[in-house]
Each structure stands twice: as structure tokens, then as C-alpha cells.
Design a protein around this motif. Structure first.
Motif, PDB file in Angstrom:
ATOM      1  N   ARG A   1      -2.641 -11.356   5.236  1.00  0.00           N
ATOM      2  CA  ARG A   1      -3.267 -12.077   3.447  1.00  0.00           C
ATOM      3  C   ARG A   1      -3.983 -11.204   2.487  1.00  0.00           C
ATOM      4  O   ARG A   1      -4.560 -11.039   1.499  1.00  0.00           O
ATOM      5  N   ASP A   2      -3.104  -9.844   3.438  1.00  0.00           N
ATOM      6  CA  ASP A   2      -3.838  -8.245   2.223  1.00  0.00           C
ATOM      7  C   ASP A   2      -2.807  -8.119   1.383  1.00  0.00           C
ATOM      8  O   ASP A   2      -1.714  -7.128   1.375  1.00  0.00           O
ATOM      9  N   GLY A   3      -2.475  -8.699  -0.122  1.00  0.00           N
ATOM     10  CA  GLY A   3      -1.712  -8.350  -1.106  1.00  0.00           C
ATOM     11  C   GLY A   3      -2.041  -6.682  -1.604  1.00  0.00           C
ATOM     12  O   GLY A   3      -3.316  -6.625  -2.018  1.00  0.00           O
ATOM     13  N   ARG A   4      -1.437  -6.790  -1.677  1.00  0.00           N
ATOM     14  CA  ARG A   4      -1.398  -5.182  -2.838  1.00  0.00           C
ATOM     15  C   ARG A   4      -0.633  -5.404  -4.068  1.00  0.00           C
ATOM     16  O   ARG A   4       0.845  -5.555  -3.546  1.00  0.00           O
ATOM     17  N   ARG A   5      -0.905  -4.969  -5.490  1.00  0.00           N
ATOM     18  CA  ARG A   5       0.036  -4.579  -6.681  1.00  0.00           C
ATOM     19  C   ARG A   5       0.597  -3.411  -6.207  1.00  0.00           C
ATOM     20  O   ARG A   5       0.594  -2.569  -5.606  1.00  0.00           O
ATOM     21  N   LEU A   6       1.846  -3.341  -6.784  1.00  0.00           N
ATOM     22  CA  LEU A   6       2.650  -1.971  -6.924  1.00  0.00           C
ATOM     23  C   LEU A   6       2.448  -0.879  -7.621  1.00  0.00           C
ATOM     24  O   LEU A   6       3.081  -0.137  -7.666  1.00  0.00           O
ATOM     25  N   ASP A   7       1.411  -1.036  -8.340  1.00  0.00           N
ATOM     26  CA  ASP A   7       0.706   0.300  -9.195  1.00  0.00           C
ATOM     27  C   ASP A   7      -0.231   0.547  -8.190  1.00  0.00           C
ATOM     28  O   ASP A   7      -0.044   1.921  -8.269  1.00  0.00           O
ATOM     29  N   ASP A   8      -0.774  -0.050  -6.366  1.00  0.00           N
ATOM     30  CA  ASP A   8      -1.141   1.088  -5.582  1.00  0.00           C
ATOM     31  C   ASP A   8      -0.320   1.403  -4.885  1.00  0.00           C
ATOM     32  O   ASP A   8      -0.734   1.391  -3.945  1.00  0.00           O
ATOM     33  N   LEU A   9       1.110   0.671  -4.364  1.00  0.00           N
ATOM     34  CA  LEU A   9       1.833   1.051  -2.991  1.00  0.00           C
ATOM     35  C   LEU A   9       3.208   1.032  -3.842  1.00  0.00           C
ATOM     36  O   LEU A   9       4.048  -0.088  -4.188  1.00  0.00           O
ATOM     37  N   GLU A  10       4.178   1.621  -3.113  1.00  0.00           N
ATOM     38  CA  GLU A  10       5.323   2.085  -3.456  1.00  0.00           C
ATOM     39  C   GLU A  10       6.568   1.796  -2.140  1.00  0.00           C
ATOM     40  O   GLU A  10       6.620   2.098  -0.886  1.00  0.00           O
ATOM     41  N   PRO A  11       6.364   0.614  -2.152  1.00  0.00           N
ATOM     42  CA  PRO A  11       7.879  -0.031  -1.194  1.00  0.00           C
ATOM     43  C   PRO A  11       8.684   0.739  -0.168  1.00  0.00           C
ATOM     44  O   PRO A  11       8.492   0.669   1.052  1.00  0.00           O
ATOM     45  N   ARG A  12       9.543   1.573  -1.000  1.00  0.00           N
ATOM     46  CA  ARG A  12      10.385   2.377  -0.443  1.00  0.00           C
ATOM     47  C   ARG A  12       9.838   3.578   0.510  1.00  0.00           C
ATOM     48  O   ARG A  12      10.684   3.618   0.928  1.00  0.00           O
ATOM     49  N   ASP A  13       8.357   3.927  -0.021  1.00  0.00           N
ATOM     50  CA  ASP A  13       7.905   4.639   0.681  1.00  0.00           C
ATOM     51  C   ASP A  13       6.963   4.278   2.067  1.00  0.00           C
ATOM     52  O   ASP A  13       6.185   5.196   3.174  1.00  0.00           O
ATOM     53  N   VAL A  14       7.113   3.009   2.567  1.00  0.00           N
ATOM     54  CA  VAL A  14       6.165   2.362   3.457  1.00  0.00           C
ATOM     55  C   VAL A  14       6.881   2.742   4.981  1.00  0.00           C
ATOM     56  O   VAL A  14       8.007   2.781   5.447  1.00  0.00           O
TER      57      VAL A  14
END
Length: 268
Positions: free
Chosen positions: A175-188
Motif C-alpha cells: 500500500r506504500d506507493g511512491r512517486r518517481l520524484d522520490d524514488l529511482e527504481p534502478r537504485d533500489v
């Protein structure tokens, strides 16, 4: 060129295995090992047969995006399948045990999922860029995909897994959605534990270099198939590490950086 009768026979074989939970023989004897249009035709037949009553398409999944999973499956390229509403067991993220009664030979993997805010349906394929798909994302979410195979002992080639709806089973999204302004998927980073023991790990970069690149790849394929990605669709972008088996009674936790841990208890 695979005949219509062979495609129908493959659909019937896989559908019976799904209904009975008894694994079947591979379907490559019916559709060959390199006829991808035939494999996706089988997939469409299986999916269309399930679209009855309240069951509807809610998104897509991308499979075999990481080298680790490609090695496990013995394939060398990604594929895609459909997510249906009856595959959604996200109540597991709320502490409700998830039943395994529909599964045959399940495995579990940790992923980044995307919910689309807009259609990805430009006039030309060349317009489907990384920037376009990034702009189409509403939020990213942590996800567990429960992959499954109706084919005995996971004895699959590429056309087998494509035909079997990309070896799909169930899925759980947090349920913890994140905007891409706040999260870079390739870096997780991702760690998956079963009963507190780490069984799989990986990074966003393991998913075709970037989960957003996996989304771009899918958007191109969907556009080519004449069934483009739509606003509201959920996209499972692909595993960040190897998939692993689990059993009734197990608690599976995916910890993906930037999100709250996603914990699910499974039962028979």
C-alpha cells in the motif's frame, strides 16, 4: 506455422492442468520452440477463457527480466503475461493469510510494481521512450509475484512459459506507493526472506538494467500486439533476484529500499 488445432490443443492442456492442479507435459511438442506468435496465441486463449463473471484484466507482468531468473528458466529474453483480478491477493499485505489452493508449483520473487496514470499508446513505436513511460507512471509499489508453472517439474522452454501466461500465479502489492520524484527504481535493493532466512536478494539494476526500461520494453510489445498499456493498469516489472520455492505456513517478506517491508503469510 503452427496450426489452429495445435494452438487449441495447447490451450486445453494448460487449462486442464490449471483446473486440476495436476502438472502437464510441455506444450512445445504442439507449438514448437520458436513460434512466438503461436505461444502468445495460446496465452490469449487461456486468458480469454478466464474472463468471465467478475474476472477482468488489471494489468501485465514482465517475466525473465533478470539474468538470475533467465538462468533458472533456461531462457535468454523477457516475456510478458496478463494480470487478472482473481490473481490479486494483496489482502496478504494487510495480514490476511493467502491461500495456495489454486497453485501447482509456486515460487516467489520480489519486484517493483508500477501503477499507470496514463495510457501508453502513441502514434508510433519510436515515441515509446524511457521518458514517456516514466511520465505515464502514477506510483511505484513493492510487490511479491507468486510465479507458477502448470508444466511438470518446471520443464519449460521459452514458448512453454509464454503460452502459460508467462508462468503467472498470484501477486501481492503493498500500500506504500511512491512517486518517481522520490524514488529511482534502478537504485533500489531487495532482500527476500522466508521465515526470517534470506533466500533471495538483488537490485533494481538487475531488472533489464532498470525496472523502467522493463516497462518501456513491455509498452513496445503491447503496442505491437495492438493491446497497449492503459491508465490504471498495474505492471509487475520483473524479478530483482532469483525466485525461490515456498510452502504453506511460510511467512515471506520482501524488503525493497524506499518502501515499507511487504510481509505475507501463506496457507494451504
Amino acid at each position: 506455422m503452427t496450426s489452429h488445432d495445435s494452438i487449441e490443443a495447447a490451450v486445453s492442456r494448460l487449462a486442464q492442468a490449471q483446473a486440476t492442479r495436476v502438472p502437464c507435459a510441455p506444450v512445445r511438442d504442439l507449438i514448437g520452440t520458436d513460434d512466438l506468435p503461436a505461444a502468445y496465441a495460446v496465452q490469449r486463449g487461456l486468458v480469454e477463457a478466464r474472463l468471465t463473471g467478475d474476472v477482468r484484466v488489471v494489468g501485465r507482468k514482465i517475466g525473465a527480466t533478470s539474468e538470475a531468473v533467465q538462468r533458472q528458466l533456461g531462457v535468454d529474453q523477457p516475456d510478458f503475461g496478463y494480470l487478472l483480478s482473481d490473481m490479486d491477493v494483496s489482502h496478504g499485505a494487510d495480514g490476511v493469510p493467502v491461500s495456495m489452493r489454486t497453485l501447482v508449483q509456486p515460487r516467489v520473487e520480489g519486484e517493483v510494481a508500477f501503477v499507470l496514470a496514463g495510457d501508453i499508446d502513441p502514434a508510433t513505436e519510436e515515441e515509446i521512450t524511457l521518458e514517456l513511460v516514466r511520465a505515464a507512471v502514477d506510483v511505484a509499489l513493492p510487490a511479491l509475484e507468486i510465479v507458477d508453472s502448470r508444466i511438470g517439474d518446471w520443464d519449460i522452454g521459452f514458448t512453454d512459459t509464454v503460452a502459460d501466461n508467462a508462468s503467472s500465479g498470484l501477486f501481492v502489492v503493498g500500500r506504500d506507493g511512491r512517486r518517481l520524484d522520490d524514488l529511482e527504481p534502478r537504485d533500489v535493493t531487495m532482500s527476500l526472506t522466508i521465515n526470517d532466512e534470506e533466500r533471495s536478494s538483488g537490485t533494481g539494476a538487475a531488472c533489464l538494467g532498470d525496472p523502467l526500461e522493463a516497462l518501456r520494453w513491455l509498452a513496445v510489445q503491447a503496442w505491437r500486439f495492438g493491446d497497449p498499456l492503459r491508465a490504471g493498469h498495474l505492471i509487475l516489472s520483473g524479478a530483482l533476484g532469483p525466485f525461490v520455492p515456498f510452502a504453506p505456513g511460510d511467512r515471506v517478506v520482501a524488503t525493497i529500499s524506499g518502501f515499507a517491508p511487504l510481509s505475507v503469510q501463506f496457507e494451504e
